[in-house]
Design a protein around this motif. Structure first.
Motif, PDB file in Angstrom:
ATOM      1  N   PHE A 134       0.796  -1.178   0.034  1.00  0.00           N
ATOM      2  CA  PHE A 134      -0.112   0.185   0.040  1.00  0.00           C
ATOM      3  C   PHE A 134       0.830   1.230  -0.047  1.00  0.00           C
ATOM      4  O   PHE A 134       1.818   1.286   0.580  1.00  0.00           O
ATOM      5  N   ASP A 135       0.305   2.288  -0.572  1.00  0.00           N
ATOM      6  CA  ASP A 135       0.836   3.621  -0.592  1.00  0.00           C
ATOM      7  C   ASP A 135       0.818   4.006   0.780  1.00  0.00           C
ATOM      8  O   ASP A 135       0.108   4.009   1.516  1.00  0.00           O
ATOM      9  N   PRO A 136       2.151   4.478   1.420  1.00  0.00           N
ATOM     10  CA  PRO A 136       2.189   4.745   2.930  1.00  0.00           C
ATOM     11  C   PRO A 136       1.396   5.945   3.226  1.00  0.00           C
ATOM     12  O   PRO A 136       0.849   6.164   4.283  1.00  0.00           O
ATOM     13  N   ARG A 137       1.176   6.891   2.273  1.00  0.00           N
ATOM     14  CA  ARG A 137       0.034   7.999   2.525  1.00  0.00           C
ATOM     15  C   ARG A 137      -1.282   7.396   2.931  1.00  0.00           C
ATOM     16  O   ARG A 137      -1.824   7.840   3.793  1.00  0.00           O
ATOM     17  N   VAL A 138      -1.721   6.568   2.196  1.00  0.00           N
ATOM     18  CA  VAL A 138      -2.874   5.844   2.288  1.00  0.00           C
ATOM     19  C   VAL A 138      -2.977   5.173   3.434  1.00  0.00           C
ATOM     20  O   VAL A 138      -4.055   5.094   4.275  1.00  0.00           O
ATOM     21  N   THR A 139      -1.978   4.352   3.632  1.00  0.00           N
ATOM     22  CA  THR A 139      -1.936   3.667   4.983  1.00  0.00           C
ATOM     23  C   THR A 139      -1.991   4.366   6.298  1.00  0.00           C
ATOM     24  O   THR A 139      -2.550   4.244   7.215  1.00  0.00           O
ATOM     25  N   ASP A 140      -1.302   5.526   6.086  1.00  0.00           N
ATOM     26  CA  ASP A 140      -1.425   6.351   7.252  1.00  0.00           C
ATOM     27  C   ASP A 140      -2.714   6.917   7.582  1.00  0.00           C
ATOM     28  O   ASP A 140      -3.195   7.153   8.678  1.00  0.00           O
ATOM     29  N   ALA A 141      -3.389   7.360   6.581  1.00  0.00           N
ATOM     30  CA  ALA A 141      -4.788   7.828   6.580  1.00  0.00           C
ATOM     31  C   ALA A 141      -5.724   6.511   7.182  1.00  0.00           C
ATOM     32  O   ALA A 141      -6.478   6.979   8.050  1.00  0.00           O
ATOM     33  N   PHE A 142      -5.412   5.611   6.828  1.00  0.00           N
ATOM     34  CA  PHE A 142      -6.412   4.393   7.262  1.00  0.00           C
ATOM     35  C   PHE A 142      -5.833   4.198   8.746  1.00  0.00           C
ATOM     36  O   PHE A 142      -6.830   3.969   9.677  1.00  0.00           O
ATOM     37  N   LEU A 143      -4.795   4.476   9.198  1.00  0.00           N
ATOM     38  CA  LEU A 143      -4.440   4.366  10.737  1.00  0.00           C
ATOM     39  C   LEU A 143      -5.186   5.280  11.580  1.00  0.00           C
ATOM     40  O   LEU A 143      -5.609   5.094  12.743  1.00  0.00           O
ATOM     41  N   VAL A 144      -5.219   6.672  10.946  1.00  0.00           N
ATOM     42  CA  VAL A 144      -6.008   7.833  11.522  1.00  0.00           C
ATOM     43  C   VAL A 144      -7.531   7.486  11.767  1.00  0.00           C
ATOM     44  O   VAL A 144      -8.061   7.596  12.590  1.00  0.00           O
ATOM     45  N   HIS A 145      -7.856   6.804  10.937  1.00  0.00           N
ATOM     46  CA  HIS A 145      -9.444   6.397  10.654  1.00  0.00           C
ATOM     47  C   HIS A 145      -9.713   5.009  10.762  1.00  0.00           C
ATOM     48  O   HIS A 145     -10.882   4.527  10.451  1.00  0.00           O
ATOM     49  N   GLU A 146      -8.965   4.248  11.424  1.00  0.00           N
ATOM     50  CA  GLU A 146      -9.274   2.741  11.617  1.00  0.00           C
ATOM     51  C   GLU A 146     -10.500   2.525  12.287  1.00  0.00           C
ATOM     52  O   GLU A 146     -11.271   1.650  11.812  1.00  0.00           O
ATOM     53  N   GLU A 147     -10.891   3.164  13.246  1.00  0.00           N
ATOM     54  CA  GLU A 147     -12.063   3.140  14.109  1.00  0.00           C
ATOM     55  C   GLU A 147     -13.400   3.502  12.990  1.00  0.00           C
ATOM     56  O   GLU A 147     -14.487   2.687  13.647  1.00  0.00           O
ATOM     57  N   ASP A 148     -13.157   4.317  12.305  1.00  0.00           N
ATOM     58  CA  ASP A 148     -14.141   4.555  11.005  1.00  0.00           C
ATOM     59  C   ASP A 148     -14.289   3.543  10.294  1.00  0.00           C
ATOM     60  O   ASP A 148     -15.462   3.052   9.918  1.00  0.00           O
ATOM     61  N   PHE A 149     -13.163   2.822   9.927  1.00  0.00           N
ATOM     62  CA  PHE A 149     -13.407   1.674   9.181  1.00  0.00           C
ATOM     63  C   PHE A 149     -14.277   0.487   9.892  1.00  0.00           C
ATOM     64  O   PHE A 149     -15.078  -0.394   9.442  1.00  0.00           O
ATOM     65  N   ARG A 150     -13.900   0.304  11.145  1.00  0.00           N
ATOM     66  CA  ARG A 150     -14.606  -0.663  12.110  1.00  0.00           C
ATOM     67  C   ARG A 150     -16.231  -0.309  12.235  1.00  0.00           C
ATOM     68  O   ARG A 150     -16.880  -1.109  11.837  1.00  0.00           O
ATOM     69  N   GLN A 151     -16.485   0.895  12.356  1.00  0.00           N
ATOM     70  CA  GLN A 151     -17.828   1.336  12.341  1.00  0.00           C
ATOM     71  C   GLN A 151     -18.758   1.051  11.131  1.00  0.00           C
ATOM     72  O   GLN A 151     -19.788   0.425  11.041  1.00  0.00           O
ATOM     73  N   ILE A 152     -17.971   1.476   9.969  1.00  0.00           N
ATOM     74  CA  ILE A 152     -18.656   1.111   8.846  1.00  0.00           C
ATOM     75  C   ILE A 152     -18.664  -0.371   8.619  1.00  0.00           C
ATOM     76  O   ILE A 152     -19.925  -0.825   8.164  1.00  0.00           O
ATOM     77  N   ALA A 153     -17.905  -1.021   8.883  1.00  0.00           N
ATOM     78  CA  ALA A 153     -17.824  -2.611   8.729  1.00  0.00           C
ATOM     79  C   ALA A 153     -19.203  -3.188   9.795  1.00  0.00           C
ATOM     80  O   ALA A 153     -19.962  -4.183   9.248  1.00  0.00           O
ATOM     81  N   LEU A 154     -19.344  -2.595  10.852  1.00  0.00           N
ATOM     82  CA  LEU A 154     -20.168  -3.198  11.742  1.00  0.00           C
ATOM     83  C   LEU A 154     -21.527  -2.790  11.156  1.00  0.00           C
ATOM     84  O   LEU A 154     -22.567  -3.642  11.425  1.00  0.00           O
ATOM     85  N   ALA A 155     -21.662  -1.634  10.884  1.00  0.00           N
ATOM     86  CA  ALA A 155     -23.244  -1.231  10.275  1.00  0.00           C
ATOM     87  C   ALA A 155     -23.561  -1.697   9.061  1.00  0.00           C
ATOM     88  O   ALA A 155     -24.668  -1.883   8.618  1.00  0.00           O
ATOM     89  N   ASN A 156     -22.457  -2.522   8.129  1.00  0.00           N
ATOM     90  CA  ASN A 156     -22.913  -3.074   7.077  1.00  0.00           C
ATOM     91  C   ASN A 156     -22.481  -4.564   6.924  1.00  0.00           C
ATOM     92  O   ASN A 156     -22.408  -5.241   5.815  1.00  0.00           O
ATOM     93  N   ALA A 157     -22.403  -5.328   7.966  1.00  0.00           N
ATOM     94  CA  ALA A 157     -21.859  -6.560   8.312  1.00  0.00           C
ATOM     95  C   ALA A 157     -22.898  -7.492   7.667  1.00  0.00           C
ATOM     96  O   ALA A 157     -24.183  -7.364   7.667  1.00  0.00           O
ATOM     97  N   ASP A 158     -22.406  -8.582   6.871  1.00  0.00           N
ATOM     98  CA  ASP A 158     -23.537  -9.611   6.295  1.00  0.00           C
ATOM     99  C   ASP A 158     -23.839 -10.523   7.215  1.00  0.00           C
ATOM    100  O   ASP A 158     -24.758 -11.577   7.200  1.00  0.00           O
TER     101      ASP A 158
END
Length: 378
Positions: free
Chosen positions: A339-363
């Motif tokens: 992964f692009d380091p800058r994209v990875t760093d953005a992910f690390l800042v927003h990892e909790e947002d990712f988790r909440q998105i995943a929870l809200a749309n889990a299958d």
């Protein structure tokens, strides 16, 4: 357009004789309001507006005690609710400087006393006709703007529905689900919002990235079921066929882009990039072209991380869902390689947002369970 005979005129003059002349001249043809000084004129206009019937034209004397006509006109033009009411100055002042100032403060015309009756009628009729025409044009513009907004919403909705229909078609042939579509496009938007400034992303770019993300695997419709749905490990030959979904997706979207002719379509450009390049790696070890670094389109770099994260936290026929924290560890291990380091760093800042998105749309419930686990990363 409303009839001129239905118009209302406010006559403002501190001399009763002048008011009487205007009443005799115009009172039979128009609804006439009267004020004897500046403050009374402003009050009359305010009351008429409150009653929903503002005057269509104001005949305004200049030389009045207290507040003169120039000051009244300036007050009217400074207020958005009265600025469009045409004002004609009626005055005994004949100097060029007086007339010039009248136009400077916003009057549409200037007539001198003593009144010439036919001139007053003609000018009043002319300016009322112009005012009604402008009003009708404004109304028509509002109607057209509303129709444009409605048509734009309809086209946007049609586009969104079509995108999701196409994306769902691809997902129905795969082990992945509609939740994958919703999750990944939201991941992409979170990353794009964070990277708005360093990559000079406009609001429109972020919206198009969000809308085009669901088409990343559209090319899978062209992969045989025996390979696409195979539960076990693919052979080398089968994997080559599987990789072709990237080119198939790009080619299908290119056909749509060609149909646009010379019209540039950011949505299709982003969709093509994502469909073709989201399996490229930052270190050049990806496919189908082995692009590396910034040569990989940003849209595909965002999608690459979003797609991998979602694969990690989702159930597959060949694996259970990983806990969120473990998925974060694996993404971090790919920083600068996958992964692009800058994209990875953005992910690390927003990892909790990712988790909440995943929870809200889990299958599946097991995905919710693992996403909810408290996991201490090593």
């Amino acid at each position: 357009m409303a009839a001129i005979s239905h118009c209302t005129i406010l006559a403002v003059d501190d001399t009763e004789a002048n008011i009487d002349v205007l009443m005799d001249t115009l009172g039979h043809d128009y609804e006439l309001m009267v004020a004897m000084d500046g403050p009374a004129a402003l009050e009359a206009v305010a009351t008429a507006i409150a009653d929903g019937a503002p005057p269509d034209l104001i005949l305004l004397d200049i030389m009045m005690p207290g507040m003169n006509g120039y000051a009244v006109c300036e007050r009217l033009k400074a207020d958005a609710t009265t600025a469009d009411i045409p004002v004609i100055f009626l005055t005994a002042l004949t100097e060029i400087g007086s007339k010039t100032r009248g136009f400077q403060v916003g009057a549409v015309d200037y007539m001198t006393k003593p009144f010439e009756i036919r001139e007053v009628r003609a000018r009043v009729e002319t300016h009322l006709s112009l005012a009604l025409a402008r009003r009708e044009l404004a109304n028509q513009n509002q109607i057209l703007e509303q129709k444009v907004r409605e048509r734009t919403r309809e086209l946007a909705l049609t586009q969104d529905v079509t995108i999701h229909a196409l994306a769902s078609l691809a997902e129905t042939r795969d082990n992945e689900t509609g939740g994958h579509i919703r999750r990944t496009q939201n991941y992409v938007r979170v990353l794009a919002e964070h990277l708005r400034e360093p990559f000079a992303l406009a609001d429109g770019d972020i919206e198009m990235l969000y809308k085009s993300a669901p088409l990343h695997d559209i090319g899978k419709v062209g992969i045989p079921d025996a390979i696409l749905l195979k539960p076990g490990r693919l052979t080398e030959e089968e994997f080559e066929v599987m990789k072709s979904h990237l080119t198939l997706g790009m080619q299908a979207l290119a056909v749509a882009e060609d149909a646009m002719g010379n019209e540039e379509c950011h949505f299709l450009r982003f969709a093509k990039e994502i469909a073709h390049c989201h399996h490229e790696r930052w270190d050049g070890a990806g496919y189908p072209q082995g692009q590396a670094g910034d040569a990989i389109p940003l849209s595909a770099r965002l999608m690459a991380l979003a797609d991998v994260y979602d694969a990690l936290i989702s159930r597959r026929v060949y694996k259970p869902p990983f806990p969120h924290a473990r998925a974060v560890e694996m993404i971090l291990e790919g920083r600068g390689t996958h992964f692009d380091p800058r994209v990875t760093d953005a992910f690390l800042v927003h990892e909790e947002d990712f988790r909440q998105i995943a929870l809200a749309n889990a299958d599946h419930q097991d995905e919710i369970d693992t996403l909810s686990q408290v996991y201490v990363r090593g």
